[in-house]
Design a protein around this motif. Structure first.
Motif, short mmCIF file in Angstrom:
data_model
loop_
_atom_site.label_atom_id
_atom_site.label_comp_id
_atom_site.label_asym_id
_atom_site.label_seq_id
_atom_site.Cartn_x
_atom_site.Cartn_y
_atom_site.Cartn_z
N UNK A 104 9.07 5.34 10.63
CA UNK A 104 8.12 4.29 11.00
C UNK A 104 6.77 4.52 10.32
N UNK A 105 6.09 3.43 10.01
CA UNK A 105 4.76 3.48 9.40
C UNK A 105 3.82 2.64 10.26
N UNK A 106 2.77 3.26 10.76
CA UNK A 106 1.79 2.55 11.59
C UNK A 106 0.74 1.90 10.69
N UNK A 107 0.64 0.58 10.76
CA UNK A 107 -0.33 -0.19 9.99
C UNK A 107 -1.24 -0.96 10.94
N UNK A 108 -2.39 -1.41 10.47
CA UNK A 108 -3.28 -2.17 11.35
C UNK A 108 -2.62 -3.38 11.99
#
Length: 221
Positions: free
Chosen positions: A111-115
């Motif tokens: 998973x990649x946390x983005x704004x």
């Protein structure tokens, strides 16, 4: 399909169970690292992303129930040499037909946390068989979601780094070690150099040198 052209996708530094220390070290060296990621394989990472390649710190959580055993098999330090591919399945077919020691393609994600919310970065890799590269891990990586890795906000480093320039393997028998890369990329791709052999990987290079040549390179006594 002809043999692939060598091009670095990324290099992997093994932090084993000391990811906090590795992260702090590389930040002191002037790298702006991505937030900590957690692979579906049971490992964690930080990346220093450049223009078209990157440096990856990989480790394991010592308290995790599932960890990547191949990470713990190797000491801390440079552990993975990863080449780029746009089609892992086709690459595997080509290399297998050429007799190269490769495993079937395998998929994983993190998973990649983005704004704007969480997304999933997905990868497909073709690994060189472990016995063919006992000094570390060599594989090819296809990015299914490259836009989640090469983001401009992660490409600006206080130390000015913008690309991988070189990786070096210390080998007591450079010719034997270089034989793997001849099978992957063709005989003409691996050329003699002072103290061993060299493989051009785009604008970067992979050198396979004797321990004495490596020591002389960095003036180690």
């Amino acid at each position: 399909m002809s043999l692939p052209r060598p091009l670095f996708d990324h290099l992997v530094v093994n932090a084993r169970t000391r990811m906090d220390e590795a992260e702090a070290c590389y930040r002191r060296l002037g790298f702006d690292l991505t937030p900590r990621g957690y692979h579906t394989l049971g490992s964690l990472n930080h990346c220093a992303v450049f223009g078209s390649d990157y440096l990856e710190l990989v480790g394991v959580d010592p308290d995790a129930r599932q960890v990547r055993g191949e990470i713990l098999r190797f000491p801390e330090g440079l552990n993975g040499i990863v080449f780029a591919t746009e089609d892992a399945a086709a690459l595997h077919t080509t290399l297998a037909k050429a007799g190269a020691p490769v495993e079937p393609p395998a998929d994983f994600a993190r998973p990649v946390a983005l704004p704007e919310g969480e997304r999933e970065a997905r990868f497909r890799v073709v690994r060189v068989k472990a016995e063919a590269a006992p000094y570390g891990r060599v594989y090819f990586c296809q990015h299914m979601t490259p836009e989640l890795v090469w983001r401009d906000e992660w490409r600006h480093h206080p130390n000015g780094a913008f690309a991988i320039a070189r990786a070096v393997i210390a080998a007591t028998d450079p010719d034997a070690t270089a034989s793997l890369y001849r099978r992957l990329f063709g005989d003409e791709a691996v050329r003699p150099t002072m103290g061993g052999f060299s493989l051009a990987a785009g604008t970067a290079r992979l050198d396979i040198l004797t321990p004495d040549a490596v020591a002389a390179l960095w003036h180690v006594t």
